[in-house]
Design a protein around this motif. Structure first.
Motif, mmCIF file in Angstrom:
data_model
loop_
_atom_site.group_PDB
_atom_site.id
_atom_site.type_symbol
_atom_site.label_atom_id
_atom_site.label_comp_id
_atom_site.label_asym_id
_atom_site.label_seq_id
_atom_site.Cartn_x
_atom_site.Cartn_y
_atom_site.Cartn_z
ATOM 1 N N PRO A 25 -19.477 21.913 -2.258
ATOM 2 C CA PRO A 25 -19.081 22.202 -0.867
ATOM 3 C C PRO A 25 -20.029 21.579 0.151
ATOM 4 O O PRO A 25 -21.057 20.991 -0.191
ATOM 5 C CB PRO A 25 -19.189 23.730 -0.820
ATOM 6 N N ALA A 26 -19.680 21.767 1.402
ATOM 7 C CA ALA A 26 -20.552 21.397 2.525
ATOM 8 C C ALA A 26 -21.219 22.651 3.065
ATOM 9 O O ALA A 26 -20.593 23.716 3.127
ATOM 10 C CB ALA A 26 -19.742 20.725 3.623
ATOM 11 N N PRO A 27 -22.475 22.553 3.493
ATOM 12 C CA PRO A 27 -23.120 23.705 4.125
ATOM 13 C C PRO A 27 -22.462 24.033 5.460
ATOM 14 O O PRO A 27 -21.900 23.158 6.130
ATOM 15 C CB PRO A 27 -24.558 23.232 4.328
ATOM 16 N N ALA A 28 -22.546 25.290 5.844
ATOM 17 C CA ALA A 28 -22.043 25.693 7.159
ATOM 18 C C ALA A 28 -22.887 25.045 8.250
ATOM 19 O O ALA A 28 -24.083 24.802 8.082
ATOM 20 C CB ALA A 28 -22.083 27.211 7.289
ATOM 21 N N ALA A 29 -22.253 24.767 9.373
ATOM 22 C CA ALA A 29 -22.959 24.140 10.494
ATOM 23 C C ALA A 29 -23.909 25.145 11.138
ATOM 24 O O ALA A 29 -23.560 26.314 11.314
ATOM 25 C CB ALA A 29 -21.965 23.629 11.522
ATOM 26 N N HIS A 230 -27.824 18.944 2.211
ATOM 27 C CA HIS A 230 -29.287 18.974 2.107
ATOM 28 C C HIS A 230 -29.822 20.150 1.287
ATOM 29 O O HIS A 230 -30.762 19.958 0.497
ATOM 30 C CB HIS A 230 -29.916 18.970 3.496
ATOM 31 N N PRO A 231 -29.285 21.369 1.426
ATOM 32 C CA PRO A 231 -29.829 22.453 0.609
ATOM 33 C C PRO A 231 -29.757 22.147 -0.887
ATOM 34 O O PRO A 231 -30.679 22.473 -1.643
ATOM 35 C CB PRO A 231 -28.951 23.653 0.990
ATOM 36 N N LEU A 232 -28.677 21.504 -1.318
ATOM 37 C CA LEU A 232 -28.553 21.118 -2.720
ATOM 38 C C LEU A 232 -29.453 19.929 -3.035
ATOM 39 O O LEU A 232 -30.130 19.898 -4.077
ATOM 40 C CB LEU A 232 -27.097 20.782 -3.039
ATOM 41 N N ARG A 233 -29.501 18.939 -2.157
ATOM 42 C CA ARG A 233 -30.343 17.761 -2.375
ATOM 43 C C ARG A 233 -31.808 18.132 -2.585
ATOM 44 O O ARG A 233 -32.523 17.484 -3.364
ATOM 45 C CB ARG A 233 -30.238 16.815 -1.182
ATOM 46 N N LEU A 234 -32.259 19.167 -1.902
ATOM 47 C CA LEU A 234 -33.657 19.574 -2.031
ATOM 48 C C LEU A 234 -33.989 20.106 -3.422
ATOM 49 O O LEU A 234 -35.167 20.226 -3.770
ATOM 50 C CB LEU A 234 -33.990 20.627 -0.975
ATOM 51 N N THR A 235 -32.976 20.402 -4.216
ATOM 52 C CA THR A 235 -33.197 20.887 -5.584
ATOM 53 C C THR A 235 -33.042 19.782 -6.626
ATOM 54 O O THR A 235 -33.265 20.041 -7.811
ATOM 55 C CB THR A 235 -32.200 22.014 -5.928
ATOM 56 N N LEU A 236 -32.672 18.564 -6.204
ATOM 57 C CA LEU A 236 -32.317 17.504 -7.145
ATOM 58 C C LEU A 236 -33.310 16.347 -7.067
ATOM 59 O O LEU A 236 -33.416 15.686 -6.028
ATOM 60 C CB LEU A 236 -30.907 16.989 -6.842
ATOM 61 N N PRO A 237 -34.026 16.048 -8.147
ATOM 62 C CA PRO A 237 -34.937 14.897 -8.143
ATOM 63 C C PRO A 237 -34.167 13.595 -8.027
ATOM 64 O O PRO A 237 -33.018 13.489 -8.457
ATOM 65 C CB PRO A 237 -35.651 14.999 -9.490
ATOM 66 N N THR A 239 -34.831 9.001 -6.980
ATOM 67 C CA THR A 239 -35.774 7.913 -6.717
ATOM 68 C C THR A 239 -35.692 7.424 -5.285
ATOM 69 O O THR A 239 -36.427 6.510 -4.910
ATOM 70 C CB THR A 239 -35.487 6.723 -7.652
ATOM 71 N N GLY A 240 -34.808 7.979 -4.491
ATOM 72 C CA GLY A 240 -34.592 7.507 -3.136
ATOM 73 C C GLY A 240 -35.400 8.263 -2.105
ATOM 74 O O GLY A 240 -36.344 9.011 -2.422
ATOM 75 N N SER A 241 -35.010 8.110 -0.841
ATOM 76 C CA SER A 241 -35.724 8.753 0.256
ATOM 77 C C SER A 241 -35.684 10.269 0.154
ATOM 78 O O SER A 241 -36.562 10.952 0.681
ATOM 79 C CB SER A 241 -35.129 8.303 1.591
ATOM 80 N N GLY A 242 -34.653 10.782 -0.538
ATOM 81 C CA GLY A 242 -34.560 12.229 -0.707
ATOM 82 C C GLY A 242 -35.753 12.826 -1.415
ATOM 83 O O GLY A 242 -36.096 13.996 -1.202
ATOM 84 N N GLU A 243 -36.430 12.042 -2.265
ATOM 85 C CA GLU A 243 -37.603 12.563 -2.967
ATOM 86 C C GLU A 243 -38.759 12.777 -2.005
ATOM 87 O O GLU A 243 -39.523 13.744 -2.142
ATOM 88 C CB GLU A 243 -38.002 11.621 -4.095
ATOM 89 N N ALA A 244 -38.891 11.909 -0.997
ATOM 90 C CA ALA A 244 -39.916 12.109 0.026
ATOM 91 C C ALA A 244 -39.635 13.372 0.829
ATOM 92 O O ALA A 244 -40.546 14.122 1.183
ATOM 93 C CB ALA A 244 -39.979 10.893 0.943
ATOM 94 N N VAL A 245 -38.358 13.617 1.118
ATOM 95 C CA VAL A 245 -37.983 14.834 1.846
ATOM 96 C C VAL A 245 -38.261 16.063 0.988
ATOM 97 O O VAL A 245 -38.745 17.085 1.483
ATOM 98 C CB VAL A 245 -36.504 14.773 2.273
ATOM 99 N N ARG A 246 -37.975 15.976 -0.312
ATOM 100 C CA ARG A 246 -38.251 17.100 -1.213
ATOM 101 C C ARG A 246 -39.748 17.427 -1.233
ATOM 102 O O ARG A 246 -40.149 18.599 -1.181
ATOM 103 C CB ARG A 246 -37.777 16.774 -2.628
ATOM 104 N N ALA A 247 -40.586 16.406 -1.308
ATOM 105 C CA ALA A 247 -42.029 16.631 -1.322
ATOM 106 C C ALA A 247 -42.494 17.247 -0.004
ATOM 107 O O ALA A 247 -43.342 18.153 0.011
ATOM 108 C CB ALA A 247 -42.747 15.310 -1.583
ATOM 109 N N HIS A 248 -41.958 16.761 1.102
ATOM 110 C CA HIS A 248 -42.319 17.315 2.408
ATOM 111 C C HIS A 248 -41.871 18.771 2.516
ATOM 112 O O HIS A 248 -42.607 19.621 3.050
ATOM 113 C CB HIS A 248 -41.655 16.479 3.505
ATOM 114 N N ALA A 260 -30.524 20.788 8.680
ATOM 115 C CA ALA A 260 -29.165 21.321 8.827
ATOM 116 C C ALA A 260 -28.369 20.561 9.881
ATOM 117 O O ALA A 260 -27.137 20.484 9.793
ATOM 118 C CB ALA A 260 -29.224 22.803 9.189
ATOM 119 N N TYR A 261 -29.049 19.995 10.878
ATOM 120 C CA TYR A 261 -28.352 19.245 11.926
ATOM 121 C C TYR A 261 -28.058 17.803 11.515
ATOM 122 O O TYR A 261 -27.352 17.087 12.232
ATOM 123 C CB TYR A 261 -29.179 19.250 13.213
#
Length: 338
Positions: A25-29, A230-237, A239-248, A260-261
């Motif tokens: 799904p998509a997160p609520a706005a 994004h809430p799901l992406r933060l749980t998924l390793p 190799t892309g830019s998402g990994e930098a966001v996860r670390a942050h 969320a925005y």
């Protein structure tokens, strides 16, 4: 689903099947989501983009490709390329620019672009296109104070929604559309929208964020789009830019309020124009659940082209690329053609 040998320390499918991906799904706005983006769009439309066209750098695929620059929000001057019909499309004559029948804004992946080659030919004959380098990215998008590497760029200004660089990059696309319409004013004739959008990976995510608010566009293709759920992406390793966001995020969990925005799947719930999504079942850089979340959330007419993999070389990739090009030509012909 074909088996792909890899050496990643995680599963680039993240345990999903084609069937399970259809349910992501998509997160609520968050509160004020629509007002935030409408305000950003209104600001971008006030910009005098003042495009300047450089000399022809190459001629092929029915277009002449020029270097160009234009102004975006904050007075930032960006560069890129513009492809204009070479005169073979009526009413142009020998040596003249032909009138454009359609226009495309073409977003790029994270890392930017150093040349327009892979983005041509365009989906429809007689089309013009602008291929901008958004701020910080590519040789023509360099801006002081904005890193040009994906891992650092994606964190720039992330502490607040009004300073996050991703919002400015979305505005760079809106201003690019304005610049194209200045250079090819025939595209603003009355009638149905004559602009299409093409974006892959980073450009796919930016497109999902940009398009719901801009009525100048009539159809879009988003290929392996990032920034979905994004809430799901933060749980998924990855190799892309998402990994930098996860670390942050591990050090600054409050960043979820800003992210969320900038969720491409949330924005897709507002996206009503016909949209073709090419989403991958296997992708080490952009987790497939986020890609499918964007497609699943689309509020308008939609088509899905399932790819074996994204951001990964595999047997059969050339054939899938050819199939996708044919698919997009048919899609834009149906939704922009006249």
């Amino acid at each position: 689903m074909p088996s792909l040998a890899h050496a990643f320390p995680f599963d680039p499918r993240h345990g999903h099947t084609r069937e399970s991906l259809s349910g992501v799904p998509a997160p609520a706005a968050p509160e004020g989501f629509d007002a935030f983006w409408r305000g950003r769009y209104a600001e971008a439309r006030e910009v005098d983009t003042a495009p300047e066209l450089g000399p022809v750098e190459e001629e092929r695929d029915g277009v002449r490709v020029h270097g160009m620059t234009y102004t975006s929000v904050g007075g930032v001057r960006l560069g890129g390329w513009v492809a204009l019909p070479d005169g073979t499309s009526p009413p142009g004559g020998a040596g003249a620019r032909g009138a454009a029948r359609y226009g495309f804004v073409v977003g790029h992946g994270y890392g930017g672009r150093d040349r327009p080659g892979p983005d041509l030919p365009l989906p429809l004959p007689g089309a013009a296109a602008i291929l901008p380098c958004v701020r910080g990215m590519g040789t023509r998008g360099r801006v002081p104070g904005i890193p040009d590497t994906a891992d650092a760029h994606v964190l720039t200004g992330i502490g607040a929604r009004d300073t996050y660089v991703i919002g400015d990059c979305v505005a760079d696309l809106w201003c690019a559309a304005s610049a194209l319409l200045t250079l090819a004013p025939e595209l603003e004739l009355p009638g149905a929208p004559r602009l299409g959008y093409l974006g892959e990976s980073f450009g796919g995510g930016l497109g999902a964020l940009a398009l719901p608010w801009d009525a100048r566009f009539g159809a879009a293709q988003l290929t392996v789009p990032t920034f979905g759920n994004h809430p799901l992406r933060l749980t998924l390793p990855c190799t892309g830019s998402g990994e930098a966001v996860r670390a942050h995020h591990r050090e600054h969990p409050e960043v979820t309020e800003v992210l969320a925005y900038f969720d491409a799947a949330t924005a897709a719930t507002r996206l009503t124009l016909p949209t073709l999504v090419a989403a991958a079942l296997f992708d080490p850089a952009v987790p497939p659940p986020g890609q499918f979340a964007v497609y699943n959330a689309l509020a308008g007419a939609r088509e899905l082209k399932v790819l074996t993999a994204g951001h990964f070389a595999y047997r059969g990739i050339a054939e899938e690329v050819r199939e996708l090009r044919a698919h997009r030509a048919r899609f834009f012909g149906e939704h922009l053609g006249r």
